[in-house]
Scaffold this motif. Sequence first.
Motif, PDB file in Angstrom:
ATOM      1  N   ASN A  14      -8.163  -2.801   3.151  1.00 24.31           N
ATOM      2  CA  ASN A  14      -8.689  -2.482   1.837  1.00 24.31           C
ATOM      3  C   ASN A  14      -8.613  -0.969   1.699  1.00 24.31           C
ATOM      4  O   ASN A  14      -9.325  -0.245   2.395  1.00 24.31           O
ATOM      5  CB  ASN A  14     -10.125  -2.987   1.694  1.00 24.31           C
ATOM      6  CG  ASN A  14     -10.708  -2.691   0.343  1.00 24.31           C
ATOM      7  OD1 ASN A  14      -9.997  -2.349  -0.600  1.00 24.31           O
ATOM      8  ND2 ASN A  14     -12.019  -2.811   0.246  1.00 24.31           N
ATOM      9  N   ALA A  15      -7.736  -0.484   0.822  1.00 24.57           N
ATOM     10  CA  ALA A  15      -7.525   0.948   0.665  1.00 24.57           C
ATOM     11  C   ALA A  15      -8.106   1.431  -0.651  1.00 24.57           C
ATOM     12  O   ALA A  15      -7.812   0.884  -1.709  1.00 24.57           O
ATOM     13  CB  ALA A  15      -6.038   1.261   0.733  1.00 24.57           C
ATOM     14  N   GLN A  16      -8.937   2.441  -0.564  1.00 25.57           N
ATOM     15  CA  GLN A  16      -9.500   3.153  -1.717  1.00 25.57           C
ATOM     16  C   GLN A  16      -8.979   4.589  -1.637  1.00 25.57           C
ATOM     17  O   GLN A  16      -8.477   5.003  -0.591  1.00 25.57           O
ATOM     18  CB  GLN A  16     -11.033   3.131  -1.652  1.00 25.57           C
ATOM     19  CG  GLN A  16     -11.638   1.746  -1.587  1.00 25.57           C
ATOM     20  CD  GLN A  16     -11.348   0.935  -2.837  1.00 25.57           C
ATOM     21  OE1 GLN A  16     -11.356   1.457  -3.936  1.00 25.57           O
ATOM     22  NE2 GLN A  16     -11.055  -0.346  -2.651  1.00 25.57           N
ATOM     23  N   PRO A  17      -9.121   5.363  -2.711  1.00 25.89           N
ATOM     24  CA  PRO A  17      -8.604   6.748  -2.650  1.00 25.89           C
ATOM     25  C   PRO A  17      -9.182   7.592  -1.513  1.00 25.89           C
ATOM     26  O   PRO A  17      -8.476   8.377  -0.906  1.00 25.89           O
ATOM     27  CB  PRO A  17      -8.994   7.329  -4.018  1.00 25.89           C
ATOM     28  CG  PRO A  17      -9.079   6.143  -4.915  1.00 25.89           C
ATOM     29  CD  PRO A  17      -9.585   5.021  -4.059  1.00 25.89           C
ATOM     30  N   GLN A  18     -10.477   7.416  -1.190  1.00 25.03           N
ATOM     31  CA  GLN A  18     -11.101   8.248  -0.169  1.00 25.03           C
ATOM     32  C   GLN A  18     -11.408   7.524   1.140  1.00 25.03           C
ATOM     33  O   GLN A  18     -11.917   8.126   2.073  1.00 25.03           O
ATOM     34  CB  GLN A  18     -12.400   8.863  -0.715  1.00 25.03           C
ATOM     35  CG  GLN A  18     -12.173   9.838  -1.850  1.00 25.03           C
ATOM     36  CD  GLN A  18     -11.349  11.026  -1.405  1.00 25.03           C
ATOM     37  OE1 GLN A  18     -11.604  11.621  -0.356  1.00 25.03           O
ATOM     38  NE2 GLN A  18     -10.358  11.385  -2.192  1.00 25.03           N
ATOM     39  N   SER A  19     -11.107   6.222   1.198  1.00 25.60           N
ATOM     40  CA  SER A  19     -11.427   5.481   2.420  1.00 25.60           C
ATOM     41  C   SER A  19     -10.498   4.286   2.579  1.00 25.60           C
ATOM     42  O   SER A  19      -9.898   3.813   1.624  1.00 25.60           O
ATOM     43  CB  SER A  19     -12.879   5.003   2.379  1.00 25.60           C
ATOM     44  OG  SER A  19     -13.051   4.075   1.335  1.00 25.60           O
ATOM     45  N   VAL A  20     -10.409   3.829   3.819  1.00 23.25           N
ATOM     46  CA  VAL A  20      -9.622   2.648   4.153  1.00 23.25           C
ATOM     47  C   VAL A  20     -10.427   1.841   5.161  1.00 23.25           C
ATOM     48  O   VAL A  20     -10.993   2.394   6.099  1.00 23.25           O
ATOM     49  CB  VAL A  20      -8.256   3.028   4.778  1.00 23.25           C
ATOM     50  CG1 VAL A  20      -7.504   1.789   5.242  1.00 23.25           C
ATOM     51  CG2 VAL A  20      -7.414   3.844   3.818  1.00 23.25           C
ATOM     52  N   THR A  21     -10.491   0.537   4.935  1.00 23.52           N
ATOM     53  CA  THR A  21     -11.072  -0.379   5.910  1.00 23.52           C
ATOM     54  C   THR A  21      -9.931  -1.241   6.426  1.00 23.52           C
ATOM     55  O   THR A  21      -9.197  -1.828   5.638  1.00 23.52           O
ATOM     56  CB  THR A  21     -12.149  -1.271   5.265  1.00 23.52           C
ATOM     57  OG1 THR A  21     -13.139  -0.428   4.695  1.00 23.52           O
ATOM     58  CG2 THR A  21     -12.793  -2.177   6.306  1.00 23.52           C
ATOM     59  N   ARG A  73     -11.949   7.566   6.692  1.00 21.19           N
ATOM     60  CA  ARG A  73     -12.341   8.367   5.526  1.00 21.19           C
ATOM     61  C   ARG A  73     -11.471   9.599   5.474  1.00 21.19           C
ATOM     62  O   ARG A  73     -10.854   9.989   6.460  1.00 21.19           O
ATOM     63  CB  ARG A  73     -13.800   8.797   5.653  1.00 21.19           C
ATOM     64  CG  ARG A  73     -14.764   7.694   5.441  1.00 21.19           C
ATOM     65  CD  ARG A  73     -16.203   8.134   5.321  1.00 21.19           C
ATOM     66  NE  ARG A  73     -16.447   9.561   5.415  1.00 21.19           N
ATOM     67  CZ  ARG A  73     -17.577  10.098   5.823  1.00 21.19           C
ATOM     68  NH1 ARG A  73     -18.568   9.327   6.186  1.00 21.19           N
ATOM     69  NH2 ARG A  73     -17.734  11.392   5.870  1.00 21.19           N
ATOM     70  N   ARG A  74     -11.442  10.220   4.330  1.00 24.36           N
ATOM     71  CA  ARG A  74     -10.703  11.476   4.174  1.00 24.36           C
ATOM     72  C   ARG A  74     -11.646  12.647   4.432  1.00 24.36           C
ATOM     73  O   ARG A  74     -12.794  12.639   4.001  1.00 24.36           O
ATOM     74  CB  ARG A  74     -10.107  11.578   2.777  1.00 24.36           C
ATOM     75  CG  ARG A  74      -9.031  10.545   2.566  1.00 24.36           C
ATOM     76  CD  ARG A  74      -8.122  10.908   1.412  1.00 24.36           C
ATOM     77  NE  ARG A  74      -7.121   9.870   1.257  1.00 24.36           N
ATOM     78  CZ  ARG A  74      -5.994   9.794   1.947  1.00 24.36           C
ATOM     79  NH1 ARG A  74      -5.721  10.725   2.839  1.00 24.36           N
ATOM     80  NH2 ARG A  74      -5.146   8.816   1.759  1.00 24.36           N
ATOM     81  N   HIS A 111       0.799  -1.232   0.000  1.00 20.18           N
ATOM     82  CA  HIS A 111       0.000   0.000   0.000  1.00 20.18           C
ATOM     83  C   HIS A 111       0.834   1.286   0.000  1.00 20.18           C
ATOM     84  O   HIS A 111       0.257   2.367  -0.110  1.00 20.18           O
ATOM     85  CB  HIS A 111      -0.936   0.022   1.204  1.00 20.18           C
ATOM     86  CG  HIS A 111      -1.944  -1.083   1.181  1.00 20.18           C
ATOM     87  ND1 HIS A 111      -3.053  -1.074   0.377  1.00 20.18           N
ATOM     88  CD2 HIS A 111      -1.984  -2.264   1.851  1.00 20.18           C
ATOM     89  CE1 HIS A 111      -3.751  -2.176   0.563  1.00 20.18           C
ATOM     90  NE2 HIS A 111      -3.127  -2.920   1.455  1.00 20.18           N
TER      91      HIS A 111
END
Length: 165
Positions: A122-129, A150-151, A70
């Motif tokens: 699990n990383a997305q551009p605007q959030s992470v779980t 969240r961002r 990541h």
Amino acid sequence: MNLLDPVPTPQQLFRWLDSGRITREEFREAMSVHARELIQEMEQAHANPLVAKFNELMNRREAWKWARKHGEPLIREILFALMDEERFIPAKWLWNAAHPHVPLHCFFRTRGTPLMRFIEMNAQPQSVTLTIEHGGTETLPPVREQFFLRRDRSARLFIHRRELL
């Protein structure tokens, strides 16, 4: 500050000192608790150098695995967001996670007690779980929690919510 309360994290203590909520003496007294914990850890590592080296290698491996997958900046950003979470016991070790001169592996504890390791992310551009396993003692198992980050408008990660698993 009441001595019966758990000692706040170093970051909280710095904020309280800057805002005038505590005096310099109260700040020193509370930080001395954190310093004693670090000294205790160093003494344990000195007493058992092979175990300490093995633990360090495992922590390095853990940090490398997540940073490779990541990116180190995101991992540091997540650790920095976790640092501000109230009632998150490992936050006391994360107060300088944003400083790139502190090696990333210093923030992971994959062996022994207390633990602090990532299980799944699990990383997305605007959030992470993120699922974390932390805590535990000789008699109590570690706790698994899922954090939803969240961002905000300034693009900084913050804890949106958390759940015990």
